[in-house]
Enzyme design. Structure first.
Site, mmCIF file in Angstrom:
data_model
loop_
_atom_site.group_PDB
_atom_site.id
_atom_site.type_symbol
_atom_site.label_atom_id
_atom_site.label_comp_id
_atom_site.label_asym_id
_atom_site.label_seq_id
_atom_site.Cartn_x
_atom_site.Cartn_y
_atom_site.Cartn_z
ATOM 1 N N ASP A 6 -0.291 -1.736 -12.821
ATOM 2 C CA ASP A 6 0.801 -0.873 -12.349
ATOM 3 C C ASP A 6 1.967 -0.933 -13.330
ATOM 4 O OD1 ASP A 6 2.122 0.862 -10.704
ATOM 5 O OD2 ASP A 6 2.666 -0.630 -9.190
ATOM 6 N N SER A 65 -2.451 -2.021 -2.020
ATOM 7 C CA SER A 65 -2.640 -0.606 -2.367
ATOM 8 C C SER A 65 -4.099 -0.135 -2.285
ATOM 9 C CB SER A 65 -2.073 -0.303 -3.759
ATOM 10 O OG SER A 65 -0.693 -0.493 -3.775
ATOM 11 N N SER A 94 -6.856 5.660 -8.457
ATOM 12 C CA SER A 94 -7.108 5.539 -7.014
ATOM 13 C C SER A 94 -7.364 6.914 -6.402
ATOM 14 C CB SER A 94 -5.903 4.891 -6.329
ATOM 15 O OG SER A 94 -4.817 5.791 -6.328
ATOM 16 N N THR A 95 -7.896 6.922 -5.185
ATOM 17 C CA THR A 95 -8.107 8.203 -4.490
ATOM 18 C C THR A 95 -6.754 8.911 -4.323
ATOM 19 O OG1 THR A 95 -8.132 6.897 -2.451
ATOM 20 C CG2 THR A 95 -10.234 7.697 -3.202
ATOM 21 N N GLU A 96 -5.683 8.125 -4.162
ATOM 22 C CA GLU A 96 -4.342 8.713 -3.983
ATOM 23 C C GLU A 96 -3.820 9.330 -5.287
ATOM 24 O OE1 GLU A 96 -5.234 5.591 -2.817
ATOM 25 O OE2 GLU A 96 -5.447 6.409 -0.788
ATOM 26 N N ASN A 97 -4.311 8.817 -6.428
ATOM 27 C CA ASN A 97 -3.814 9.333 -7.714
ATOM 28 C C ASN A 97 -4.144 10.808 -7.949
ATOM 29 O OD1 ASN A 97 -4.312 6.206 -9.569
ATOM 30 N ND2 ASN A 97 -2.515 6.957 -8.490
ATOM 31 N N ASN A 119 2.890 1.738 -15.680
ATOM 32 C CA ASN A 119 2.844 2.569 -16.900
ATOM 33 C C ASN A 119 3.993 3.576 -16.914
ATOM 34 O OD1 ASN A 119 0.440 1.297 -17.413
ATOM 35 N ND2 ASN A 119 -0.864 3.066 -17.005
ATOM 36 N N ARG A 152 -1.631 -8.370 -9.987
ATOM 37 C CA ARG A 152 -0.953 -7.072 -9.919
ATOM 38 C C ARG A 152 0.269 -7.121 -10.823
ATOM 39 N NH1 ARG A 152 -0.064 -2.658 -5.404
ATOM 40 N NH2 ARG A 152 1.242 -1.326 -6.659
HETATM 41 C C1 FPP Z 1 -0.214 2.746 -12.719
HETATM 42 O O1 FPP Z 1 0.966 3.078 -13.375
HETATM 43 C C2 FPP Z 1 -1.373 3.029 -13.515
HETATM 44 C C3 FPP Z 1 -2.271 4.015 -13.232
HETATM 45 C C4 FPP Z 1 -2.146 4.922 -12.101
HETATM 46 C C5 FPP Z 1 -3.437 4.251 -14.067
HETATM 47 C C6 FPP Z 1 -3.948 3.108 -14.869
HETATM 48 C C7 FPP Z 1 -4.502 3.677 -16.087
HETATM 49 C C8 FPP Z 1 -4.499 3.112 -17.313
HETATM 50 C C9 FPP Z 1 -4.018 1.762 -17.570
HETATM 51 C C10 FPP Z 1 -4.962 3.855 -18.505
HETATM 52 C C11 FPP Z 1 -6.344 4.412 -18.473
HETATM 53 C C12 FPP Z 1 -7.372 3.446 -18.026
HETATM 54 C C13 FPP Z 1 -8.472 3.087 -18.724
HETATM 55 C C14 FPP Z 1 -9.455 2.176 -18.102
HETATM 56 C C15 FPP Z 1 -8.742 3.559 -20.086
HETATM 57 P P1 FPP Z 1 1.947 4.081 -12.674
HETATM 58 O O2 FPP Z 1 1.799 5.397 -13.353
HETATM 59 O O3 FPP Z 1 1.738 4.100 -11.198
HETATM 60 O O4 FPP Z 1 3.315 3.417 -13.019
HETATM 61 P P2 FPP Z 1 4.686 3.519 -12.194
HETATM 62 O O5 FPP Z 1 4.415 2.869 -10.851
HETATM 63 O O6 FPP Z 1 5.624 2.741 -13.039
HETATM 64 O O7 FPP Z 1 5.027 4.968 -12.110
#
Ligand code: FPP
Length: 244
Positions: A22, A198, A67-70, A24, A190
């Site tokens: 989590d 989650s 995730s399914t929510e994504n 990114n 996490r």
């Molecule tokens: C959460 O960060 C991360 C994700 C929803 C996706 C995870 C994906 C990767 C690390 C890259 C691709 C994966 C692979 C296996 C190549 P967020 O966007 O929810 O961060 P935030 O909570 O700060 O907005």
């Protein structure tokens, strides 16, 4: 045996590590960048952790990649994540073959775009005989949806007379989850500070040791992972029993 990791006890490493990656988006926001840059940098962190787990002979690494929510995120972000995933599979195949890593996906794979699904299937097929480590990507994954699917499968079997409802056990339940045949995660990490599960591996994390770090996923590296492993080695796992 672990000469590169003198602080760690090789005999007491987790066999299965699961990670909720989590932060990114926040990583990108802090730098006034587009969220997608955060996912790109997050992919670099994925490469790093896969390498470290392999070096440590950890048998299973499960990453919550989508995730399914994504699916409810903006279309451009979903497309960028799918594209990153496809590029990751393409670019890592050689290393997975060299390092004897098998790739597997858990989740509603049928919901993924056709090109990503094909690339996944190709990678799973190419790596199916690799045995040193299993890299499990949770894609379009939700723990409750997984449990619903398991209930449906077991109910159908009960209806057909294949299973006697009174003899359903935990191990029969486990055998009807995406993670069938895999041991449950010993360690769940996490990143980015939120203290939540989650909807990740709801059944499987029953006895996992949980570590939450404030570090945002793109900044999560080897040193911190080793510190968490040291912390894991200091915990006493009792599985509900009293000290021996
Ligand atoms: C959460 O960060 C991360 C994700 C929803 C996706 C995870 C994906 C990767 C690390 C890259 C691709 C994966 C692979 C296996 C190549 P967020 O966007 O929810 O961060 P935030 O909570 O700060 O907005």
């Amino acid at each position: 045996m672990l000469s590169a990791y003198p602080d760690l006890d090789a005999a007491n490493l987790p066999a299965h590590v699961a990670i909720i990656m989590d932060g990114n988006g926040r990583w990108a926001k802090k730098r006034l960048l587009n969220r997608i840059k955060g996912h790109e940098q997050g992919t670099e962190a994925v490469r790093g952790i896969v390498r470290t787990c392999r070096e440590l002979s950890i048998s299973i690494l499960t990453l919550y990649a989508f995730s399914t929510e994504n699916w409810q995120r903006p279309k451009t972000e979903v497309a960028a994540l799918m594209n990153l995933l496809k590029r990751f599979l393409e670019s890592e195949l050689e290393e997975m073959m060299n390092k004897d890593i098998r790739l597997n996906a858990i989740g509603e794979i049928e919901r993924l775009p056709e090109d990503v699904r094909q690339m996944l299937q190709k990678t799973m097929k190419s790596t199916e005989n690799n045995n040193s480590m299993l890299l499990n990507l949770a894609l379009s994954y939700g723990g409750r949806a997984e449990i619903v699917r398991m209930v449906r499968e077991i109910s159908k079997k009960a209806k057909n007379g294949e299973i006697d409802p009174d003899s359903i056990t935990s191990s029969i339940v486990s055998d009807h989850l995406y993670t069938r045949g895999m041991q449950d995660p010993d360690l769940l990490i996490r990143t980015s500070g939120e203290i939540r599960i989650s909807n990740f591996l709801l059944w499987q994390v029953a006895y996992s040791e949980i570590f939450v770090t404030d570090t945002l996923w793109p900044d999560f590296g080897k040193d911190e992972f080793v510190r968490i492993l040291k912390g894991y080695q200091q915990r006493e796992r009792r599985f509900g029993k009293v000290e021996a």
